[in-house]
Enzyme design. Sequence first.
Site, mmCIF file in Angstrom:
data_model
loop_
_atom_site.group_PDB
_atom_site.id
_atom_site.type_symbol
_atom_site.label_atom_id
_atom_site.label_comp_id
_atom_site.label_asym_id
_atom_site.label_seq_id
_atom_site.Cartn_x
_atom_site.Cartn_y
_atom_site.Cartn_z
ATOM 1 N N SER A 142 0.865 -1.192 0.000
ATOM 2 C CA SER A 142 0.000 0.000 0.000
ATOM 3 C C SER A 142 0.893 1.230 0.000
ATOM 4 C CB SER A 142 -0.840 -0.036 1.282
ATOM 5 O OG SER A 142 -1.503 1.179 1.491
ATOM 6 N N TYR A 155 -2.065 -1.542 10.296
ATOM 7 C CA TYR A 155 -2.064 -1.600 8.826
ATOM 8 C C TYR A 155 -0.745 -1.038 8.291
ATOM 9 C CZ TYR A 155 -3.905 -1.077 4.055
ATOM 10 O OH TYR A 155 -4.113 -1.167 2.698
ATOM 11 N N LYS A 159 2.101 -3.222 6.334
ATOM 12 C CA LYS A 159 2.376 -2.897 4.929
ATOM 13 C C LYS A 159 3.843 -2.481 4.757
ATOM 14 C CE LYS A 159 -1.712 -3.817 3.214
ATOM 15 N NZ LYS A 159 -1.909 -4.895 2.245
HETATM 16 N N1 LIG Z 1 -8.755 -0.097 -1.082
HETATM 17 C C1 LIG Z 1 -7.659 0.645 -0.906
HETATM 18 O O1 LIG Z 1 -7.716 1.908 -0.819
HETATM 19 C C2 LIG Z 1 -6.309 -0.013 -0.828
HETATM 20 C C3 LIG Z 1 -5.161 0.802 -0.935
HETATM 21 C C4 LIG Z 1 -3.900 0.223 -0.864
HETATM 22 C C5 LIG Z 1 -3.791 -1.146 -0.693
HETATM 23 N N2 LIG Z 1 -4.901 -1.924 -0.587
HETATM 24 C C6 LIG Z 1 -4.710 -3.347 -0.388
HETATM 25 O O2 LIG Z 1 -5.306 -4.050 -1.446
HETATM 26 C C7 LIG Z 1 -5.684 -5.359 -0.982
HETATM 27 C C8 LIG Z 1 -7.140 -5.621 -1.363
HETATM 28 O O3 LIG Z 1 -7.942 -4.655 -0.701
HETATM 29 P P1 LIG Z 1 -9.427 -4.233 -1.184
HETATM 30 O O4 LIG Z 1 -9.468 -2.757 -1.117
HETATM 31 O O5 LIG Z 1 -9.795 -4.944 -2.420
HETATM 32 O O6 LIG Z 1 -10.262 -4.733 0.081
HETATM 33 P P2 LIG Z 1 -11.469 -5.778 0.197
HETATM 34 O O7 LIG Z 1 -11.852 -5.768 1.634
HETATM 35 O O8 LIG Z 1 -12.507 -5.470 -0.820
HETATM 36 O O9 LIG Z 1 -10.773 -7.162 -0.203
HETATM 37 C C9 LIG Z 1 -9.942 -7.864 0.682
HETATM 38 C C10 LIG Z 1 -10.297 -9.336 0.576
HETATM 39 O O10 LIG Z 1 -9.430 -10.060 1.470
HETATM 40 C C11 LIG Z 1 -10.235 -11.092 2.054
HETATM 41 N N3 LIG Z 1 -9.652 -11.545 3.324
HETATM 42 C C12 LIG Z 1 -9.646 -10.880 4.506
HETATM 43 N N4 LIG Z 1 -9.096 -11.653 5.457
HETATM 44 C C13 LIG Z 1 -8.725 -12.824 4.856
HETATM 45 C C14 LIG Z 1 -8.104 -14.014 5.307
HETATM 46 N N5 LIG Z 1 -7.738 -14.155 6.598
HETATM 47 N N6 LIG Z 1 -7.861 -15.009 4.414
HETATM 48 C C15 LIG Z 1 -8.254 -14.878 3.134
HETATM 49 N N7 LIG Z 1 -8.864 -13.778 2.637
HETATM 50 C C16 LIG Z 1 -9.091 -12.758 3.500
HETATM 51 C C17 LIG Z 1 -11.599 -10.445 2.265
HETATM 52 O O11 LIG Z 1 -12.621 -11.436 2.417
HETATM 53 C C18 LIG Z 1 -11.749 -9.620 0.992
HETATM 54 O O12 LIG Z 1 -12.429 -10.328 -0.018
HETATM 55 C C19 LIG Z 1 -5.427 -5.350 0.531
HETATM 56 O O13 LIG Z 1 -4.204 -5.981 0.805
HETATM 57 C C20 LIG Z 1 -5.356 -3.880 0.860
HETATM 58 O O14 LIG Z 1 -4.581 -3.620 2.002
HETATM 59 C C21 LIG Z 1 -6.167 -1.388 -0.654
#
Ligand SMILES: NC(=O)c1ccc[n+]([C@@H]2O[C@H](COP(=O)([O-])OP(=O)(O)OC[C@H]3O[C@@H](n4cnc5c(N)ncnc54)[C@H](O)[C@@H]3O)[C@@H](O)[C@H]2O)c1
Length: 280
Positions: A142, A155, A159
Amino acid sequence: MELDHGAAIVTGAAGGIGSVIARRLTAAGMSVVMADLDATRLESERASVLGAYPDARVVAVRGDVGDTAHHADLVDAAESLGGLRLAVLNAGVSLQGLSWELPLEQWELTTRVNYWGVVHGLRAALSTMVPRGDGWVVAVSSGAGLVATPGMAPYVATKHAVVGFMESTHHELARIGSPVGVSVICPGNIATDMPDRTPDVRSAEEGETDPAHREVVATLGSTIRSGVEAGADPATVADALCDGVAAEQFWILPQPELAWAATDRTRRLAEGEPPVDLLG
Ligand SMILES: NC(=O)c1ccc[n+]([C@@H]2O[C@H](COP(=O)([O-])OP(=O)(O)OC[C@H]3O[C@@H](n4cnc5c(N)ncnc54)[C@H](O)[C@@H]3O)[C@@H](O)[C@H]2O)c1
């Protein structure tokens, strides 16, 4: 590395970014193992990908990324779909509060998913890829892995840890002369449901939040939420990931302006200035 054959693992594939990545890799010609803890959403996302690409080979495997046996299952599934060539370690959680007040359960859950989930996934994938001399692993970190913001210390910490260990692994693969590579992708705000996903763990409200700090915590929470809501489309991440892996880049920044925040942090470090609060 070409993305037109072989199999890919995508964890967190029932979520916003992961499901779009799975769809993009399927479109490129890979077979995909979609993994997530949420079986219902996972099956619905798999059905949606297969609806768009009926001839593709896409399987769904439910499991917890904190569990090493789950990653062994994912590698087995990818091997039976034509051979593991790409692992995208994307599953993640985000919980908000002040670092010393957040319930320990929230620290442990965040560490289990965001840190150990990537460590276990990387170890399982590289154990197959390195002897074969083919493959690529991408960890989804991230912008919070490059700069530190308040209100989400577990978080930010996990990260940052992911960035550090992926960089070490990159050097190690080069030292052994392996053609296998790794990337770390650092998205900024992306519009997904992440803030609304409430993991089954004691909430900050049930924890030790000092009543005097509740307003600060609520303000931080709403700033973080509005940032995500106004974020870029998840396709931005999927596009950058596919381009970055094709070009065999270590750093993948879907929003390149994030590099300037990291540069300013390093300048402050060099010049002895205090860090800046980017949510301020
Ligand atoms: N959305 C943002 O602004 C953003 C920014 C930077 C990084 N990210 C990163 O991108 C990745 C995806 O995030 P997103 O925004 O799509 O969020 P999201 O919550 O839509 O998706 C995350 C997925 O991970 C799954 N998950 C959670 N715990 C789990 C576990 N123990 N085992 C297996 N699966 C599990 C959830 O069920 C979900 O489907 C994450 O690593 C997040 O930190 C997101």
